[in-house]
Design an enzyme around this catalytic site. Structure first.
Site, PDB file in Angstrom:
ATOM      1  N   LYS A 148       0.804  -1.227   0.000  1.00  0.00           N
ATOM      2  CA  LYS A 148       0.000   0.000   0.000  1.00  0.00           C
ATOM      3  C   LYS A 148       0.840   1.282   0.000  1.00  0.00           C
ATOM      4  O   LYS A 148       0.362   2.329  -0.417  1.00  0.00           O
ATOM      5  CB  LYS A 148      -0.929   0.027   1.232  1.00  0.00           C
ATOM      6  CG  LYS A 148      -2.113  -0.910   1.130  1.00  0.00           C
ATOM      7  CD  LYS A 148      -3.046  -0.678   2.303  1.00  0.00           C
ATOM      8  CE  LYS A 148      -4.174  -1.669   2.313  1.00  0.00           C
ATOM      9  NZ  LYS A 148      -5.167  -1.381   3.344  1.00  0.00           N
ATOM     10  N   ASN A 155      -4.875   2.254  -1.555  1.00  0.00           N
ATOM     11  CA  ASN A 155      -5.438   0.893  -1.643  1.00  0.00           C
ATOM     12  C   ASN A 155      -6.255   0.695  -2.922  1.00  0.00           C
ATOM     13  O   ASN A 155      -6.759  -0.390  -3.173  1.00  0.00           O
ATOM     14  CB  ASN A 155      -6.307   0.568  -0.406  1.00  0.00           C
ATOM     15  CG  ASN A 155      -7.697   1.167  -0.505  1.00  0.00           C
ATOM     16  OD1 ASN A 155      -7.876   2.216  -1.114  1.00  0.00           O
ATOM     17  ND2 ASN A 155      -8.666   0.509   0.086  1.00  0.00           N
ATOM     18  N   ASP A 190     -10.012   3.161   2.599  1.00  0.00           N
ATOM     19  CA  ASP A 190     -10.119   2.490   3.908  1.00  0.00           C
ATOM     20  C   ASP A 190     -10.850   3.347   4.948  1.00  0.00           C
ATOM     21  O   ASP A 190     -11.735   2.864   5.653  1.00  0.00           O
ATOM     22  CB  ASP A 190      -8.733   2.116   4.450  1.00  0.00           C
ATOM     23  CG  ASP A 190      -8.124   0.939   3.689  1.00  0.00           C
ATOM     24  OD1 ASP A 190      -8.891   0.106   3.157  1.00  0.00           O
ATOM     25  OD2 ASP A 190      -6.884   0.866   3.635  1.00  0.00           O
ATOM     26  N   ALA A 246      -1.564   2.464  15.895  1.00  0.00           N
ATOM     27  CA  ALA A 246      -1.167   3.584  15.036  1.00  0.00           C
ATOM     28  C   ALA A 246      -0.563   3.099  13.722  1.00  0.00           C
ATOM     29  O   ALA A 246       0.345   3.722  13.167  1.00  0.00           O
ATOM     30  CB  ALA A 246      -0.178   4.474  15.784  1.00  0.00           C
ATOM     31  N   GLY A 247      -1.040   1.974  13.203  1.00  0.00           N
ATOM     32  CA  GLY A 247      -0.576   1.478  11.899  1.00  0.00           C
ATOM     33  C   GLY A 247      -1.322   2.168  10.773  1.00  0.00           C
ATOM     34  O   GLY A 247      -1.952   3.213  10.970  1.00  0.00           O
TER      35      GLY A 247
HETATM   36  P1  ATR Z   1      -1.836  -1.911   9.783  1.00  0.00           P
HETATM   37  O1  ATR Z   1      -0.936  -1.084   8.932  1.00  0.00           O
HETATM   38  O2  ATR Z   1      -2.373  -3.120   9.080  1.00  0.00           O
HETATM   39  O3  ATR Z   1      -2.893  -1.135  10.475  1.00  0.00           O
HETATM   40  P2  ATR Z   1       0.516  -2.324  11.437  1.00  0.00           P
HETATM   41  O4  ATR Z   1       1.265  -1.285  10.686  1.00  0.00           O
HETATM   42  O5  ATR Z   1       1.129  -3.651  11.539  1.00  0.00           O
HETATM   43  O6  ATR Z   1      -0.944  -2.567  10.920  1.00  0.00           O
HETATM   44  O7  ATR Z   1       0.204  -1.691  12.874  1.00  0.00           O
HETATM   45  C1  ATR Z   1      -0.285  -2.436  13.860  1.00  0.00           C
HETATM   46  C2  ATR Z   1      -0.558  -1.600  15.109  1.00  0.00           C
HETATM   47  O8  ATR Z   1      -0.787  -2.557  16.123  1.00  0.00           O
HETATM   48  C3  ATR Z   1       0.593  -0.712  15.587  1.00  0.00           C
HETATM   49  O9  ATR Z   1       0.076   0.421  16.216  1.00  0.00           O
HETATM   50  C4  ATR Z   1       1.295  -1.590  16.606  1.00  0.00           C
HETATM   51  O10 ATR Z   1       1.900  -0.883  17.661  1.00  0.00           O
HETATM   52  P3  ATR Z   1       3.423  -0.301  17.608  1.00  0.00           P
HETATM   53  O11 ATR Z   1       3.380   0.923  16.747  1.00  0.00           O
HETATM   54  O12 ATR Z   1       3.705   0.002  19.032  1.00  0.00           O
HETATM   55  O13 ATR Z   1       4.266  -1.406  17.041  1.00  0.00           O
HETATM   56  C5  ATR Z   1       0.112  -2.320  17.191  1.00  0.00           C
HETATM   57  N1  ATR Z   1       0.491  -3.606  17.804  1.00  0.00           N
HETATM   58  C6  ATR Z   1       0.985  -4.701  17.175  1.00  0.00           C
HETATM   59  N2  ATR Z   1       1.199  -5.687  18.065  1.00  0.00           N
HETATM   60  C7  ATR Z   1       0.842  -5.173  19.283  1.00  0.00           C
HETATM   61  C8  ATR Z   1       0.847  -5.687  20.620  1.00  0.00           C
HETATM   62  N3  ATR Z   1       1.247  -6.929  20.873  1.00  0.00           N
HETATM   63  N4  ATR Z   1       0.414  -4.870  21.631  1.00  0.00           N
HETATM   64  C9  ATR Z   1      -0.002  -3.606  21.360  1.00  0.00           C
HETATM   65  N5  ATR Z   1      -0.018  -3.067  20.119  1.00  0.00           N
HETATM   66  C10 ATR Z   1       0.401  -3.827  19.100  1.00  0.00           C
END
Ligand code: ATR
Length: 267
Positions: A64, A85, A100, A123-124
């Protein structure tokens, strides 16, 4: 017309089933296929897509962000979200969009009122899309393990780390965008649902499993829960509208995805 979704891995994508259900409901003979692109070959994406003579395509994990380098134009929302996307191909030019956030917003129409206090966990990429979209009409707070990611976003938004989250009862809508609560994640949910207001709506952008541990916990507290199926359908419906200018049959799309998911669960 010809469409596709590109991603890696992509074999489990429900997008082809969902879009074909829409084509059928509207009496169209369009095609939509899933294209698995090995990230090693992503630099050939122009040639791969040209060869398929597509009119547009969806983009999913992990492309993306990278796809933006290949777009001739990117609309403002996609730029703010930092990801594309949906690509519309017109006169050999690629136009990038992101559906999205709008997909999420439309899927929640029955539950949104103006000026809600919204808490977004994570925050992903999905969080950024939803945050940017909802902040146009609501007060949005984003919580994450660390703040670096959020501070690099091109728009200002209230943010805090999980340990600073208090006064949960002030939120009208809580959205989980992290994988915590999915099957296989043993950690407890990020917030305790019994601290939420009784009228709070709890939403999780995951739809497999149908109810994450987070949604189950909210349900135990008698809160309204919504999974991510509606967001998935509506982002697809909006992509279709960008490509064709026609209105998608959302009911047919929803039914097709629900049926496919039921079939999978029986396997
Ligand atoms: P996407 O882009 O699909 O939304 P991503 O970029 O993988 O997903 O982001 C996942 C989110 O889940 C992030 O905010 C991540 O937190 P960090 O920025 O601190 O890495 C969060 N996340 C993933 N695993 C986690 C966990 N075990 N506990 C809390 N937050 C988690």
């Amino acid at each position: 017309m010809n469409f596709a979704v590109i991603g890696y891995p992509i074999s489990h994508s429900l997008s082809p089933i969902m879009h074909h259900a829409n084509f059928k409901a509207l009496g169209r003979d369009d095609e939509y296929c899933a294209l698995s692109i090995d990230p090693k070959h992503f630099h050939h994406i122009k040639d791969i897509i040209d060869e398929k003579a597509l009119d547009g395509f969806n983009v999913t994990i992990p492309f993306k962000i990278d796809i933006m380098n290949y777009c001739d134009e990117i609309d403002t929302t996609a730029q703010m979200i930092g990801a594309v996307n949906t690509v519309l191909i017109k006169n050999n030019k690629w136009f990038g969009y992101n559906t999205d956030g709008l997909g999420y917003l439309l899927s929640m129409q029955d539950y949104l009122r103006d000026d809600m206090n919204v808490l977004i966990l994570g925050a992903g990429g999905a969080s950024r899309a939803i945050s940017y979209t909802l902040m146009q009409n609501h007060r949005v707070t984003v919580a994450n393990r660390s703040l670096e990611r959020i501070q690099s976003w091109p728009f200002e938004i209230e943010c805090l780390t999980y340990d600073r989250l208090d006064n949960l009862s002030r939120y009208d809508l809580v959205i989980n965008t992290t994988p915590v609560g999915m099957t296989g994640y043993d950690e407890p949910s990020i917030i305790r649902c019994h601290n939420l207001n009784k009228s709070c709506v709890v939403s999780d952008i995951i739809y497999t499993p149908e109810k994450t541990a987070f949604l189950k916990e909210a349900k135990l507290q008698d809160l309204k829960i919504i999974n991510g199926l509606g967001m998935f359908v509506m982002q697809g419906a909006k992509s279709f509208e960008i490509w064709t200018g026609d209105v998608a049959d959302v009911e047919a799309m929803t039914l097709a995805v629900q049926t496919a998911l039921k079939g999978r669960n029986q396997c």
